[in-house]
Design an enzyme around this catalytic site. Structure first.
Site, mmCIF file in Angstrom:
data_model
loop_
_atom_site.group_PDB
_atom_site.id
_atom_site.type_symbol
_atom_site.label_atom_id
_atom_site.label_comp_id
_atom_site.label_asym_id
_atom_site.label_seq_id
_atom_site.Cartn_x
_atom_site.Cartn_y
_atom_site.Cartn_z
ATOM 1 N N ARG A 109 26.679 -51.870 -73.441
ATOM 2 C CA ARG A 109 28.084 -52.030 -73.213
ATOM 3 C C ARG A 109 28.063 -52.613 -71.880
ATOM 4 O O ARG A 109 28.761 -53.505 -71.480
ATOM 5 C CB ARG A 109 29.022 -50.761 -73.819
ATOM 6 C CG ARG A 109 30.411 -51.042 -73.287
ATOM 7 C CD ARG A 109 30.855 -49.206 -73.241
ATOM 8 N NE ARG A 109 32.523 -49.462 -72.834
ATOM 9 C CZ ARG A 109 32.560 -49.105 -71.643
ATOM 10 N NH1 ARG A 109 31.538 -48.669 -70.923
ATOM 11 N NH2 ARG A 109 33.811 -48.731 -71.274
ATOM 12 N N GLY B 80 43.593 -50.960 -69.990
ATOM 13 C CA GLY B 80 43.213 -49.971 -70.518
ATOM 14 C C GLY B 80 41.861 -49.795 -69.718
ATOM 15 O O GLY B 80 40.808 -49.416 -70.129
ATOM 16 N N GLU C 53 46.094 -47.794 -66.827
ATOM 17 C CA GLU C 53 45.584 -46.976 -67.731
ATOM 18 C C GLU C 53 46.667 -45.878 -68.033
ATOM 19 O O GLU C 53 47.548 -45.647 -66.983
ATOM 20 C CB GLU C 53 44.599 -46.277 -66.921
ATOM 21 C CG GLU C 53 44.120 -45.098 -67.491
ATOM 22 C CD GLU C 53 43.366 -45.361 -69.037
ATOM 23 O OE1 GLU C 53 43.779 -44.387 -69.738
ATOM 24 O OE2 GLU C 53 42.969 -46.345 -69.322
ATOM 25 N N GLU D 98 37.962 -53.488 -72.288
ATOM 26 C CA GLU D 98 37.074 -53.145 -73.433
ATOM 27 C C GLU D 98 38.060 -52.764 -74.568
ATOM 28 O O GLU D 98 38.185 -51.619 -74.502
ATOM 29 C CB GLU D 98 35.752 -52.268 -72.933
ATOM 30 C CG GLU D 98 34.751 -51.873 -73.729
ATOM 31 C CD GLU D 98 34.631 -50.795 -74.581
ATOM 32 O OE1 GLU D 98 35.669 -51.105 -75.617
ATOM 33 O OE2 GLU D 98 34.268 -49.613 -74.367
ATOM 34 N N HIS E 237 34.536 -40.749 -72.213
ATOM 35 C CA HIS E 237 34.034 -41.689 -71.258
ATOM 36 C C HIS E 237 32.535 -41.555 -70.974
ATOM 37 O O HIS E 237 31.893 -42.534 -70.614
ATOM 38 C CB HIS E 237 34.902 -41.536 -69.922
ATOM 39 C CG HIS E 237 36.404 -41.964 -70.336
ATOM 40 N ND1 HIS E 237 36.690 -43.068 -70.438
ATOM 41 C CD2 HIS E 237 37.505 -41.051 -70.879
ATOM 42 C CE1 HIS E 237 38.007 -43.318 -70.608
ATOM 43 N NE2 HIS E 237 38.335 -41.968 -70.960
ATOM 44 N N GLU F 249 41.496 -48.440 -83.642
ATOM 45 C CA GLU F 249 42.190 -48.003 -82.682
ATOM 46 C C GLU F 249 43.293 -48.988 -82.094
ATOM 47 O O GLU F 249 44.182 -48.636 -81.473
ATOM 48 C CB GLU F 249 41.343 -47.773 -81.310
ATOM 49 C CG GLU F 249 40.310 -46.646 -81.455
ATOM 50 C CD GLU F 249 39.623 -46.332 -80.313
ATOM 51 O OE1 GLU F 249 39.877 -47.070 -79.339
ATOM 52 O OE2 GLU F 249 38.620 -45.548 -80.003
ATOM 53 N N GLU G 7 52.429 -52.030 -72.152
ATOM 54 C CA GLU G 7 53.869 -52.275 -72.684
ATOM 55 C C GLU G 7 55.086 -52.103 -71.498
ATOM 56 O O GLU G 7 55.870 -52.704 -71.610
ATOM 57 C CB GLU G 7 54.217 -51.534 -73.753
ATOM 58 C CG GLU G 7 53.519 -52.054 -75.101
ATOM 59 C CD GLU G 7 52.039 -51.413 -75.143
ATOM 60 O OE1 GLU G 7 51.397 -51.668 -76.193
ATOM 61 O OE2 GLU G 7 51.755 -50.619 -74.443
#
Length: 356
Positions: free
Chosen positions: A28, A52, A74, A120, A19, A129, A103
């Site tokens: 970004r 996320g 998250e 992101e 991070h 990923e 999910e």
């Protein structure tokens, strides 16, 4: 016991150094901040889902833009730290953190659908990923008809390039020739793409679009394989030593904001942590001159054993072969392409299309 690659993936995001790399990526952060906060008319009073959410920085941008509710989802234990960051910024009454996979997430009973999804999700060469799958699942389950995605489009590009750091710089290492070492090194590197920054002057052709992704309607099945087979025209002299791949993502733009925000990982753009993805060739193909045709086939295919990873398969083709189809019209110097281009121009003139 078999390792769950999803568990391994989410656990990796508990490493704060990952991070740190993202939070110190100014290009970004500023692209997302600008795309969200300068479009406050789109966010004001709206319900937002952050897929996320990580440290919660995008959720905070949405709250700053006037969102009435933000659901930050998250899967890793970083969710606990993000709650503290959100409280530190006085948005704990707007942003609610859910420590689960998207999910497994369920909207509160008081909320039917969300107005906006932010995420992101981009990885190296855009798709590494496989997080876009989760965003599309969230879109299908939770987004209102006509709702917005930030970003909502993505473009994958490539260009043949020269790579002096892989080839030319080994001719003299403190007075010693290391060309044989460089040859073995390239063979090793050609089996796995490299993530590096290259100079824009290393590109020997124009930007070519490999794929355009409209996130509003693309399916996960369409992400399983992307085939690109093209003849590209060299724009400058240079050695074809590798293929450079990069991406742009684009964000929605409200009626009160005339400037569309684009986050680009092009070699000439501000550097990002994604850098560019390079597929080095084992050896020089040849030196190209302006208007020389360069032909190759690229396949971007999901790894069947790990859906978060992809195989990049590059095959160099003979641009002079009759089996290789050139675009119409083609600007290369081959006689058949010059004649075809002239014929098409004559047809245009005779039909008066130019004056239509």
């Amino acid at each position: 016991m078999e390792v769950d690659t999803n568990d391994e993936y989410f656990t990796s995001y508990e490493n704060l150094e990952i991070h740190e790399i993202m939070l110190t990526d100014t290009a970004r952060n500023e692209a997302y901040r600008k795309a969200i906060t300068t479009n406050s008319s789109l966010f004001n009073g709206k319900v937002v889902l952050d897929v996320g959410s990580g440290t919660g920085i995008l959720s905070i941008f949405a709250a700053q833009a006037g969102a009435s509710q933000v659901f930050a989802v998250e899967a890793s234990n970083l969710a606990k730290l993000s709650q503290e960051i959100i409280k530190e910024n006085n948005f704990e009454n707007v942003i609610k953190v859910f420590n689960c996979r998207i999910e497994d997430f369920q909207l509160p009973e008081s909320v039917d659908k969300v107005d906006i999804i932010i995420s992101e999700w981009m990885g190296f060469y855009l798709l590494h990923e496989g997080m876009l799958d989760s965003v599309l699942l969230a879109r299908d389950r939770f987004l209102k008809p006509g709702g917005l995605l930030f970003p909502d489009r993505a473009i994958l590009y490539c260009s043949p390039c020269n790579l002096p750091t892989h080839f030319d710089n080994w001719d003299n290492v403190s007075g010693v020739k290391m060309s044989k070492y460089a040859e073995c090194l390239r063979k090793q590197k050609s089996s796995k793409p490299e993530i590096i920054n290259i100079d824009k002057d290393c590109l020997i052709a124009d930007d070519i679009v490999i794929a355009f992704l409209d996130l509003s309607d693309i399916s996960t099945t369409e992400l399983n394989r992307i085939d690109f087979n093209e003849v590209i025209i060299a724009r400058k002299s240079g050695k074809f030593q590798g293929l450079c791949i990069w991406f742009d993502v684009l964000f929605p733009c409200g009626d009160d904001n005339e400037e569309e925000v684009i986050l680009s990982t092009h070699p000439q753009a501000q550097s990002t942590h994604w850098k560019q993805t390079i597929i080095p060739l084992p050896s020089n193909i040849e030196t190209f001159e302006p208007l020389d045709p360069i032909a190759f086939k690229l396949i971007v295919q999901r790894n069947p054993e790990n859906s978060r990873h992809y195989h990049l398969l590059l095959e160099i083709l003979d641009a002079m072969s009759d089996d290789v189809q050139h675009p119409l019209p083609c600007e290369c110097h081959m006689t058949k392409c010059i004649l075809t281009k002239a014929h098409l121009a004559n047809m245009t003139d005779s039909n008066g299309f130019e004056n239509a």
